[in-house]
Design a protein around this motif. Structure first.
Motif, PDB file in Angstrom:
ATOM      1  N   ILE A 171      -1.384   0.214   8.140  1.00 19.35           N
ATOM      2  CA  ILE A 171      -1.371   1.426   8.509  1.00 19.35           C
ATOM      3  C   ILE A 171      -0.752   2.483   7.543  1.00 19.35           C
ATOM      4  N   GLY A 172      -0.778   3.716   7.869  1.00 18.08           N
ATOM      5  CA  GLY A 172      -0.200   4.827   6.750  1.00 18.08           C
ATOM      6  C   GLY A 172      -0.848   6.173   7.160  1.00 18.08           C
ATOM      7  N   PRO A 173      -0.027   7.160   6.576  1.00 19.66           N
ATOM      8  CA  PRO A 173      -0.562   8.459   6.677  1.00 19.66           C
ATOM      9  C   PRO A 173      -1.944   8.927   6.076  1.00 19.66           C
ATOM     10  N   ASN A 174      -2.512   9.914   6.504  1.00 25.68           N
ATOM     11  CA  ASN A 174      -3.598  10.270   5.858  1.00 25.68           C
ATOM     12  C   ASN A 174      -3.662  10.432   4.403  1.00 25.68           C
ATOM     13  N   GLY A 175      -4.628   9.941   3.480  1.00 25.47           N
ATOM     14  CA  GLY A 175      -4.365  10.106   2.263  1.00 25.47           C
ATOM     15  C   GLY A 175      -3.353   8.978   1.533  1.00 25.47           C
ATOM     16  N   ALA A 176      -3.106   7.851   2.203  1.00 24.97           N
ATOM     17  CA  ALA A 176      -2.266   6.855   1.787  1.00 24.97           C
ATOM     18  C   ALA A 176      -2.882   5.957   0.770  1.00 24.97           C
TER      19      ALA A 176
ATOM     20  N   THR B 272      -9.392   3.367   0.425  1.00 25.33           N
ATOM     21  CA  THR B 272      -9.968   2.942  -0.923  1.00 25.33           C
ATOM     22  C   THR B 272      -9.644   1.286  -1.089  1.00 25.33           C
ATOM     23  N   LEU B 273      -8.394   0.994  -0.368  1.00 30.43           N
ATOM     24  CA  LEU B 273      -8.098  -0.269  -0.548  1.00 30.43           C
ATOM     25  C   LEU B 273      -8.915  -1.231   0.243  1.00 30.43           C
ATOM     26  N   ILE B 274      -9.602  -0.882   1.460  1.00 30.50           N
ATOM     27  CA  ILE B 274     -10.480  -1.384   1.980  1.00 30.50           C
ATOM     28  C   ILE B 274     -11.915  -1.693   1.353  1.00 30.50           C
ATOM     29  N   GLN B 275     -12.307  -0.588   0.776  1.00 31.66           N
ATOM     30  CA  GLN B 275     -13.440  -0.519   0.083  1.00 31.66           C
ATOM     31  C   GLN B 275     -13.371  -1.495  -1.337  1.00 31.66           C
ATOM     32  N   GLN B 276     -12.278  -1.733  -1.892  1.00 29.68           N
ATOM     33  CA  GLN B 276     -11.963  -2.732  -2.706  1.00 29.68           C
ATOM     34  C   GLN B 276     -12.280  -4.170  -2.283  1.00 29.68           C
ATOM     35  N   ILE B 277     -11.348  -4.268  -1.114  1.00 31.07           N
ATOM     36  CA  ILE B 277     -11.599  -5.633  -0.524  1.00 31.07           C
ATOM     37  C   ILE B 277     -13.271  -5.935  -0.290  1.00 31.07           C
TER      38      ILE B 277
END
Length: 251
Positions: A37-42, A46-51
């Motif tokens: 979880i995290g606010p928009n723009g956190a 990007t992390l999911i795309q790397q995974i």
């Protein structure tokens, strides 16, 4: 605790001066739902795309089933058992529900360039597709054009398509987005049971769903994981309350 299915070790990614991922360390264990979880723009997307393999990290390593997959393509990771559902539907809207599920099963074989008509006569593919549709309660609409489904049914179909590959890990990007209360309730019940088949890394803005489903939560703020823990640990973490949850943590 057993060896993690997924291990993110020191992953960093920058776009010019913007550090979208800063030395990310995260793991997903067998049999759990780990919410991100995290606010928009956190930096969640990007992390999911790397995974998933859509982006290469500048530094760090991604281990899946104890294998370093950092440099592997999205397709190669999928063949190893990493399944992803998207925030924006990736279904073929002009195809039937069954055709979408069959294409998912075909992709799991790594043979996506076969002519479509012979594929629909492949009894093994059809059996796999129909089994997963039945599991998601979509057996009665298998011949329906996908564009005619409700939003909730499309979400269910995305999961069914992912299941045709017998995944070892699910990456789920906001599966509750756009669902009504009843559809969300049904999907939550399904996900709670689905983790027994394969663990889930869940990106979700619906905090009620996160708190109800997650075994562990990691909080991402400005590209950094600021906390990882159980629901109660995250609820009571002062840094999380300040940076993200705010008054929601007191409810």
């Amino acid at each position: 605790m057993s060896n993690p299915v997924l291990q993110i070790r020191g992953v960093s990614k920058s776009f010019g001066a913007l550090e979208a991922s800063k030395n990310i360390k995260l793991d997903v264990q067998t049999g759990e739902i780990h919410a991100l979880i995290g606010p928009n723009g956190a930096g969640k997307s990007t992390l999911i795309q790397q995974i998933a393999g859509g982006l290469q990290p500048d530094r760090g390593h991604i281990l899946f089933m104890d294998q370093d997959v950092t440099t592997l393509s999205t397709a190669a990771r999928a063949r190893k058992g990493m399944a992803r559902t998207f925030q924006i539907s990736s279904l073929a809207m002009e195809y039937t529900v069954l055709q979408n599920a069959v294409l998912g099963a075909l992709g799991a074989r790594g043979d996506v360039y076969r002519f479509f008509r012979p594929v629909m006569k492949d009894q093994k593919l059809l059996s796999t597709a129909q089994e997963m549709l039945a599991l998601l309660g979509l057996g009665d609409v298998q011949n329906t054009i996908t564009s005619e489904l409700s939003h909730g049914q499309r979400r269910q179909l995305e999961v069914a398509v992912a299941l045709t590959s017998s995944p070892k890990l699910f990456l789920m990007d906001e599966p509750m987005a756009g669902l009504g209360a009843e559809a969300s309730k049904k999907l939550m019940a399904f996900l709670a049971d689905l983790k027994k088949q394969a663990p889930i890394l869940l990106v979700e803005h619906d905090m009620d769903a996160v708190f109800a489903l997650a075994d562990r939560i990691s909080v991402l703020v400005y590209g950094e994981i600021i906390a990882t823990g159980t629901v109660e640990e995250i609820r009571s973490n002062p840094a999380v309350r300040l940076a993200y949850l705010g008054e929601e943590a007191e409810e």
